[in-house]
Structures are given as C-alpha cells and as structure tokens.
Design an enzyme around this catalytic site. Sequence first.
Site, PDB file in Angstrom:
ATOM      1  N   GLY A 178      13.456  -9.739  -1.391  1.00  0.00           N
ATOM      2  CA  GLY A 178      14.017 -10.741  -2.296  1.00  0.00           C
ATOM      3  C   GLY A 178      13.170 -10.872  -3.548  1.00  0.00           C
ATOM      4  O   GLY A 178      12.655  -9.875  -4.076  1.00  0.00           O
ATOM      5  N   SER A 232      11.168  -3.954   1.190  1.00  0.00           N
ATOM      6  CA  SER A 232      10.661  -4.449  -0.075  1.00  0.00           C
ATOM      7  C   SER A 232       9.515  -5.439   0.162  1.00  0.00           C
ATOM      8  O   SER A 232       8.548  -5.121   0.839  1.00  0.00           O
ATOM      9  CB  SER A 232      11.812  -5.080  -0.879  1.00  0.00           C
ATOM     10  OG  SER A 232      11.393  -5.405  -2.180  1.00  0.00           O
ATOM     11  N   MET A 233       9.613  -6.660  -0.363  1.00  0.00           N
ATOM     12  CA  MET A 233       8.523  -7.625  -0.235  1.00  0.00           C
ATOM     13  C   MET A 233       8.346  -8.130   1.200  1.00  0.00           C
ATOM     14  O   MET A 233       7.267  -8.589   1.564  1.00  0.00           O
ATOM     15  CB  MET A 233       8.767  -8.811  -1.166  1.00  0.00           C
ATOM     16  CG  MET A 233       8.598  -8.485  -2.637  1.00  0.00           C
ATOM     17  SD  MET A 233       6.981  -7.792  -3.039  1.00  0.00           S
ATOM     18  CE  MET A 233       5.883  -9.139  -2.671  1.00  0.00           C
ATOM     19  N   HIS A 265       9.211   0.007  -1.659  1.00  0.00           N
ATOM     20  CA  HIS A 265       9.631   0.602  -2.939  1.00  0.00           C
ATOM     21  C   HIS A 265       9.069  -0.233  -4.078  1.00  0.00           C
ATOM     22  O   HIS A 265       8.452  -1.281  -3.877  1.00  0.00           O
ATOM     23  CB  HIS A 265      11.153   0.722  -3.023  1.00  0.00           C
ATOM     24  CG  HIS A 265      11.866  -0.610  -3.065  1.00  0.00           C
ATOM     25  ND1 HIS A 265      13.218  -0.737  -3.255  1.00  0.00           N
ATOM     26  CD2 HIS A 265      11.410  -1.873  -2.941  1.00  0.00           C
ATOM     27  CE1 HIS A 265      13.564  -2.009  -3.242  1.00  0.00           C
ATOM     28  NE2 HIS A 265      12.478  -2.716  -3.061  1.00  0.00           N
ATOM     29  N   ASP A 301      12.570   4.661  -2.746  1.00  0.00           N
ATOM     30  CA  ASP A 301      12.691   3.956  -1.468  1.00  0.00           C
ATOM     31  C   ASP A 301      12.084   4.812  -0.359  1.00  0.00           C
ATOM     32  O   ASP A 301      12.532   5.936  -0.103  1.00  0.00           O
ATOM     33  CB  ASP A 301      14.153   3.659  -1.151  1.00  0.00           C
ATOM     34  CG  ASP A 301      14.763   2.658  -2.112  1.00  0.00           C
ATOM     35  OD1 ASP A 301      13.997   2.052  -2.882  1.00  0.00           O
ATOM     36  OD2 ASP A 301      15.993   2.488  -2.095  1.00  0.00           O
TER      37      ASP A 301
END
Length: 275
Positions: free
Chosen positions: A131, A160-161, A185, A237
Amino acid sequence: VALLQHDEAPKRSTPDLTNQPGVVAIRARKTRSCSMRMRHAYRGIYALQSAACAYTLNAVAGQASTEPIKKKIDTPKSAGELLANLATRQRHIFLSGSIDDELAKAVVAMLIYLDHESSEPISLHINSTGGKVYAAMAIYDTMAMLHSPVHTTCLGHCESMAAVILAAGEPGSRYALPNARIMIHQPVRGTSRAKSNARELAIQSAEIEKTRLRIAQLLANSTGRTQKELEELINEDHYCTAAEARELGIIDQIATSGHFSRTAASSKSDSLRRI
C-alpha cells in the site's frame, strides 16, 4: 385513628335489640366480613415485608434492582471482538488488506498499547498486498522503537511494503506459512494526481528514486545482503516462495504445525526469562 375517634366520641344510648328477631344473624355476617378483611390486610403486609427484605439484600450486595444477575459470556460475537481478544490476551495483531493511513493508525496503536502493557513478544501476522509507502513506514519505525520484540508471520502473501514489514521482525522469529508468497519491488507513482506538468513529474521522479534507495537500504539491513544486490532485485517485481524468501533472508523459518500455539508459549517463556 378510627378507634381513637370511637373511644373519644360521646357515648350514645342505644336501644337494646338483643331480643329482636334477625339480630343474631346480622352479627354473625359482620364478624365473618371483619375476619376476611383482617386476613387480606395481613397478607398485604407480609408481601410488602418480603419485597422490602429482598430489596435490602440486593442493595447490600451492590445491586439496585431485584433482577437476577446475568452471567457474563466472554465468547466473541463478531470478528472485531475476536481480533480484539487475540490482541489483548495473546498479543496477536493482524495486518490484513491494503496498507493505508487508517490501517497503519490501528496497527501502531495496538503495538504501542501492548508494549505499554508488558515487554513480552508481540506476534504480527501479515496478509497484505502492500500500500502507501509512508503509512507502512509508520508501522516499520514503531516496531523499531518498541521494547517488546515483534515476531512476524506471512499469511498468504506479503507484497511490496508488507514484505518490508515482514523482514523487519525480530531476527530469528520471522516466519512464513509453507504456501505463502513474498514479493518485493520498487515503489511506483500513485494515480492521485492525473494531471501533472513536466516540473512536477521531475520532482515526483526524484522522490520515487529516493524512496527506492531507502527501501533497498531497509531490506539490506534486514536480510544481511548488500544494498546493491537489493537495488537490482527490486528493479522489477521479484516473487519468492517461502523457501526462496528464507534463502534471501526476508524470513528465518517456514512455519510448521502448531506454529501459533508455540508463538503463545514462547511469549510466556520469554517473559519468565526476563524476570
């Protein structure tokens, strides 16, 4: 009062009717009606006394009403109550869904609350696509500021995060379920501002590059690899299975049967060790 008035009233001469026919029957009926009224009066007084005694006993026990005490049931009635019980009793926090400011506020509040309660380990279970970068950074920095170690577990997927938060857990206590998927990524530009001029795009590109380097540095600190290696990995990614994430250093172990019960038991043993 009626009796007093009757005693104080002047005596009147009444004719002697004892020898008149029907007088005996009238006196018998009057006697029966008086006894019935007295019986009803005593019943009413007894009922009032019983109610007064019951109210007094309840008042002494700390209750203002005569209703029976209802036994409290601790069984959660909703998913929200279940999560709250797990957080307060077993120190489990669930980070699920897209990470935004509201979710980050809730997770940070629970982390600070549990850390204030005791220094036992906190279990953070993550199932998220990532997010907002800086909403996730709020969780990341809070984890680093706590006295309590944070044990992280990937449920389903961490992308991601969310993967950055997973890797930021206590070294040796970062887990992933056997079929979990992890992806890292570089940050991407959001779509909050559709129209931008060339200068604004240049500013945003420079900010994204700073964020990319910062994420690579955080992952390097958590995995033990060089920042250069992480910069190359996050250019695109990069998907990992649980075993590949362990080799990369994002997690330490793959969770096995009984993982969640052992997590609760380790919390108790760690607290006893500190004592």
